[in-house]
Write a protein that holds these residues in place. Sequence first.
Motif, mmCIF file in Angstrom:
data_model
loop_
_atom_site.group_PDB
_atom_site.id
_atom_site.type_symbol
_atom_site.label_atom_id
_atom_site.label_comp_id
_atom_site.label_asym_id
_atom_site.label_seq_id
_atom_site.Cartn_x
_atom_site.Cartn_y
_atom_site.Cartn_z
ATOM 1 N N THR A 110 -7.011 4.466 0.610
ATOM 2 C CA THR A 110 -8.130 4.123 1.375
ATOM 3 C C THR A 110 -8.122 3.855 2.975
ATOM 4 O O THR A 110 -7.017 3.396 3.325
ATOM 5 N N VAL A 111 -9.095 4.061 3.594
ATOM 6 C CA VAL A 111 -8.983 3.737 5.165
ATOM 7 C C VAL A 111 -9.909 2.670 5.441
ATOM 8 O O VAL A 111 -10.247 2.578 6.717
ATOM 9 N N SER A 112 -10.230 2.003 4.520
ATOM 10 C CA SER A 112 -11.381 0.761 4.717
ATOM 11 C C SER A 112 -10.747 -0.119 5.595
ATOM 12 O O SER A 112 -9.655 -0.519 5.257
ATOM 13 N N GLY A 113 -11.070 -0.557 6.815
ATOM 14 C CA GLY A 113 -10.581 -1.347 7.874
ATOM 15 C C GLY A 113 -9.289 -0.848 8.404
ATOM 16 O O GLY A 113 -8.726 -1.548 9.202
ATOM 17 N N ALA A 114 -8.997 0.469 8.406
ATOM 18 C CA ALA A 114 -7.878 1.180 9.034
ATOM 19 C C ALA A 114 -8.503 1.394 10.620
ATOM 20 O O ALA A 114 -9.747 1.438 10.923
ATOM 21 N N SER A 115 -7.512 1.809 11.428
ATOM 22 C CA SER A 115 -7.752 2.116 12.769
ATOM 23 C C SER A 115 -7.956 3.429 13.060
ATOM 24 O O SER A 115 -7.608 4.266 12.171
ATOM 25 N N PRO A 116 -8.454 3.754 14.148
ATOM 26 C CA PRO A 116 -8.939 5.221 14.467
ATOM 27 C C PRO A 116 -7.818 6.222 14.367
ATOM 28 O O PRO A 116 -8.028 7.142 13.767
ATOM 29 N N ILE A 117 -6.651 5.784 14.779
ATOM 30 C CA ILE A 117 -5.356 6.715 14.408
ATOM 31 C C ILE A 117 -5.142 6.956 13.167
ATOM 32 O O ILE A 117 -4.642 8.204 12.894
ATOM 33 N N ILE A 118 -5.166 6.101 12.359
ATOM 34 C CA ILE A 118 -5.018 6.203 10.849
ATOM 35 C C ILE A 118 -6.285 6.932 10.192
ATOM 36 O O ILE A 118 -5.828 8.132 9.439
ATOM 37 N N THR A 119 -7.405 6.732 10.582
ATOM 38 C CA THR A 119 -8.578 7.357 9.982
ATOM 39 C C THR A 119 -8.417 8.849 10.222
ATOM 40 O O THR A 119 -9.082 9.769 9.703
ATOM 41 N N GLY A 120 -7.931 8.975 11.476
ATOM 42 C CA GLY A 120 -7.813 10.534 12.047
ATOM 43 C C GLY A 120 -6.925 11.417 11.147
ATOM 44 O O GLY A 120 -7.055 12.628 11.247
ATOM 45 N N LEU A 121 -6.079 10.794 10.303
ATOM 46 C CA LEU A 121 -5.138 11.603 9.475
ATOM 47 C C LEU A 121 -6.004 11.875 8.163
ATOM 48 O O LEU A 121 -5.404 12.663 7.187
ATOM 49 N N THR A 122 -7.110 11.026 7.917
ATOM 50 C CA THR A 122 -7.825 11.347 6.450
ATOM 51 C C THR A 122 -8.176 12.793 6.218
ATOM 52 O O THR A 122 -8.778 13.522 6.800
ATOM 53 N N GLY A 133 -14.509 -4.502 -1.153
ATOM 54 C CA GLY A 133 -14.621 -4.707 -2.549
ATOM 55 C C GLY A 133 -14.550 -3.352 -3.366
ATOM 56 O O GLY A 133 -14.123 -3.249 -4.496
ATOM 57 N N GLU A 134 -15.290 -2.419 -2.772
ATOM 58 C CA GLU A 134 -15.343 -1.049 -3.545
ATOM 59 C C GLU A 134 -14.099 -0.299 -3.633
ATOM 60 O O GLU A 134 -13.474 0.375 -4.463
ATOM 61 N N ALA A 135 -13.281 -0.576 -2.369
ATOM 62 C CA ALA A 135 -11.810 0.072 -2.386
ATOM 63 C C ALA A 135 -10.880 -0.587 -3.357
ATOM 64 O O ALA A 135 -10.156 -0.106 -4.013
ATOM 65 N N VAL A 136 -10.978 -1.964 -3.190
ATOM 66 C CA VAL A 136 -10.171 -2.771 -4.532
ATOM 67 C C VAL A 136 -10.310 -2.325 -5.642
ATOM 68 O O VAL A 136 -9.452 -2.217 -6.490
ATOM 69 N N THR A 137 -11.748 -2.146 -5.975
ATOM 70 C CA THR A 137 -11.876 -1.921 -7.404
ATOM 71 C C THR A 137 -11.694 -0.328 -7.724
ATOM 72 O O THR A 137 -11.028 -0.269 -8.927
ATOM 73 N N ARG A 185 -18.680 -9.494 -0.523
ATOM 74 C CA ARG A 185 -19.867 -8.936 0.383
ATOM 75 C C ARG A 185 -19.538 -8.770 1.726
ATOM 76 O O ARG A 185 -20.468 -8.551 2.685
ATOM 77 N N SER A 186 -18.368 -8.569 2.021
ATOM 78 C CA SER A 186 -18.053 -8.247 3.566
ATOM 79 C C SER A 186 -17.989 -6.667 3.895
ATOM 80 O O SER A 186 -17.881 -5.828 2.767
ATOM 81 N N PRO A 187 -18.311 -6.225 4.749
ATOM 82 C CA PRO A 187 -18.392 -4.993 5.148
ATOM 83 C C PRO A 187 -17.095 -4.414 5.521
ATOM 84 O O PRO A 187 -16.071 -5.201 5.810
ATOM 85 N N GLU A 188 -16.986 -2.910 5.844
ATOM 86 C CA GLU A 188 -15.543 -2.220 5.909
ATOM 87 C C GLU A 188 -15.191 -2.988 7.342
ATOM 88 O O GLU A 188 -15.890 -3.224 8.269
ATOM 89 N N GLY A 189 -13.973 -3.298 7.391
ATOM 90 C CA GLY A 189 -13.335 -3.629 8.578
ATOM 91 C C GLY A 189 -12.897 -5.141 8.425
ATOM 92 O O GLY A 189 -12.209 -5.861 9.162
#
Length: 408
Positions: A110-122, A133-137, A185-189
């Motif tokens: 998962t890259v939920s809550g990740a920084s841009p440099i990490i999401t750039g590797l996805t 919540g979706e990522a944890v499940t 109930r929290s959003p990504e990040g």
Amino acid sequence: MNNMVTGRRKVGLWLIGARGGIATCVALGLSALRRGLIDSTGLVTALPEFQKLGLVPWGDWVLGGHEIRSTHLLDEAQDFARTNRTFDSEFVESLRSELEDVETRIRPGTVSGASPIITGLTGPEVPKNESPGEAVTRIRDDLESFRRKNELDHVVVVNVASTEPPVDAEKFPTRYDEFEAQLQRSPEGWLPPSALYAIAAMQAGCSYVNFTPSLGCNLPALDELARLQKVAYMGCDGKTGETLLKTVLAPMFRARNLRVLSWVGHNIFGNLDGKILDTPSHKQSKVATKDRVLAEILGYKPATVVTIEYLEDLGDWKTAWDHVHFSGFLGVPMVLQVIWQGCDSILAAPLVLDLARLTERAVRSGHVGLMPFLACFFKSPHGTKEHDFGKQFAQLMSWVDGLIAGGG
């Protein structure tokens, strides 16, 4: 055959960052140990003191993990060999079937809550815009499926992914019921990936070890969750090189009453973790864990400088140069200089295997929650302020001796 019938433990090791340098060397090392291709050099649990502890043999471990990059474990191993000149490609090729087997058990991270440099590797297979919540499940489901399909008695999750920027842990609820409600109930990040993996691991009944300086399990609510789920956890930031030397040398200065005036440590390396750490926000987490040990050991804070610089051509080879300026008898200033040069992932991989083995043994003995007796493996160990490596190792041996004596 059912594990209850054979009396043997079958255990899973699940790596976060499953195709990174450390994970690749763990996969190669575990496979080579099973085949008798290498000896046990570098493995703490291979020391004679641990032989009566009843640790799970290497052949009874099953490896899997999460990864966000689109690559292949075998290709990563060949590239590691080629770039770092640590072992030859024939050695990697001899373990092809084992690496391909592990590859079948690697799932999108998962890259939920990740920084841009990490999401750039996805890679494209990693879900986008995933809520915490979706990522944890999803991660929890992967872990439960891994345990079920492989008929595992226990799973140890170890985070060996790239370092995240620092997070203020005090902004999160300390009670788990409040934390869980906000998580859903929290959003990504809201939370970084390392913490999402820790939550999912504990919810799935897995132990969690944070080998990075990232937030991970370092939240009061997760201590409560670990106790509810009866699992063990520990962190953070594996102690493999320069900081290891600091925690050995600083006690010497203190014991001889030599006053350290300044301690400067320069680190240069070029692997993917180094590239991530070249981003200032990520570097801040690493520098903090490397810098805090001296004051805890010496009892005062000398002037310190810690630098981490990325040089692509160095690959996984890290060089650390330490300059220690200290005052002796009659106020005479003197200098100690030390150069440490090692292959970062090769230093870390056996410690990951050790931590997995010792964590499983702790859980089998009934241990729940923090494992401060594993402090000697970490730069910034949770649950203790003891940083003297000699004293930390003595704590580990005290725990080992207690288990052996008590038959636990």
